[in-house]
Enzyme design. Structure first.
Site, mmCIF file in Angstrom:
data_model
loop_
_atom_site.group_PDB
_atom_site.id
_atom_site.type_symbol
_atom_site.label_atom_id
_atom_site.label_comp_id
_atom_site.label_asym_id
_atom_site.label_seq_id
_atom_site.Cartn_x
_atom_site.Cartn_y
_atom_site.Cartn_z
ATOM 1 C CG ASP A 30 45.676 35.146 10.523
ATOM 2 O OD1 ASP A 30 45.099 35.843 10.658
ATOM 3 O OD2 ASP A 30 46.466 34.968 11.133
ATOM 4 C CG HIS A 100 41.456 43.140 10.656
ATOM 5 N ND1 HIS A 100 42.613 44.170 11.563
ATOM 6 C CD2 HIS A 100 41.847 42.105 11.161
ATOM 7 C CE1 HIS A 100 42.776 43.063 12.632
ATOM 8 N NE2 HIS A 100 41.952 42.145 13.040
HETATM 9 P P1 5GP Z 1 42.911 40.707 15.749
HETATM 10 O O1 5GP Z 1 43.857 39.539 16.544
HETATM 11 O O2 5GP Z 1 43.905 42.231 15.396
HETATM 12 O O3 5GP Z 1 41.641 40.488 14.877
HETATM 13 O O4 5GP Z 1 43.105 40.035 14.432
HETATM 14 C C1 5GP Z 1 44.081 40.193 13.799
HETATM 15 C C2 5GP Z 1 45.451 38.509 12.722
HETATM 16 O O5 5GP Z 1 46.327 39.797 11.608
HETATM 17 C C3 5GP Z 1 45.555 37.958 13.998
HETATM 18 O O6 5GP Z 1 44.881 37.089 13.618
HETATM 19 C C4 5GP Z 1 46.671 37.508 13.064
HETATM 20 O O7 5GP Z 1 47.136 35.985 12.769
HETATM 21 C C5 5GP Z 1 47.134 38.420 11.631
HETATM 22 N N1 5GP Z 1 48.554 39.018 11.309
HETATM 23 C C6 5GP Z 1 49.416 39.297 12.474
HETATM 24 N N2 5GP Z 1 50.281 40.295 11.857
HETATM 25 C C7 5GP Z 1 50.355 39.584 10.874
HETATM 26 C C8 5GP Z 1 51.218 39.501 9.341
HETATM 27 O O8 5GP Z 1 52.575 40.466 9.585
HETATM 28 N N3 5GP Z 1 51.406 38.528 8.344
HETATM 29 C C9 5GP Z 1 49.604 38.025 7.772
HETATM 30 N N4 5GP Z 1 49.192 37.325 7.289
HETATM 31 N N5 5GP Z 1 49.046 37.781 9.358
HETATM 32 C C10 5GP Z 1 49.071 38.911 10.359
#
Ligand code: 5GP
Length: 117
Positions: A30, A100
């Site tokens: 992340d 995810h």
């Molecule tokens: P959600 O909030 O949808 O459960 O998790 C999305 C995750 O993706 C977040 O923890 C965020 O930090 C991560 N994330 C968003 N954009 C990117 C990116 O471009 N690269 C990586 N490695 N992680 C990302």
């Protein structure tokens, strides 16, 4: 179905620290880690949220869980323990609309609350 940043990572259009990949899924660190180890396990089949998952797609989520558990054993922190999380929609804190699994580890994580002030 809309594209997400994760599709671009899968296609290697933007860089990511990829720790595992097979024909079904990809796993990468992340960008904003919430624990010493914070890896995202993302299926290659587009599914926006857990709420969109169909019964015949159950194996997709099963594979994410198995890949996370394998990774934890391989990296040597399975016995110490870890947490897996899937956020769904706004109240779940989902920001990327491709399902995810978050794998969080590397320190005692404490109990999680509701997040409601
Ligand atoms: P959600 O909030 O949808 O459960 O998790 C999305 C995750 O993706 C977040 O923890 C965020 O930090 C991560 N994330 C968003 N954009 C990117 C990116 O471009 N690269 C990586 N490695 N992680 C990302």
């Amino acid at each position: 179905m809309g594209e997400t940043i994760f599709d671009r990572i899968i296609r290697r259009e933007i860089p990511a620290d990829i720790v595992f990949e097979d024909e079904h899924l990809i796993a990468f660190r992340d960008i904003a880690p919430q624990a010493p180890v914070h890896v995202l396990f993302v299926p290659k089949t587009p599914i926006p949220t857990l709420d969109d998952l169909q019964a015949d797609q159950a194996a997709i989520v099963g594979r994410l869980a198995l890949a996370a558990a394998d990774y934890a054993r391989r990296e040597g922190f399975a016995d110490d323990g870890y947490r897996v999380v899937m956020n769904c929609n706004e109240h779940g804190g989902q920001t990327v609309f491709q399902i995810h699994l978050h794998l969080l580890a590397g320190a005692p994580l404490g109990r999680f609350g509701t997040g409601v002030p």
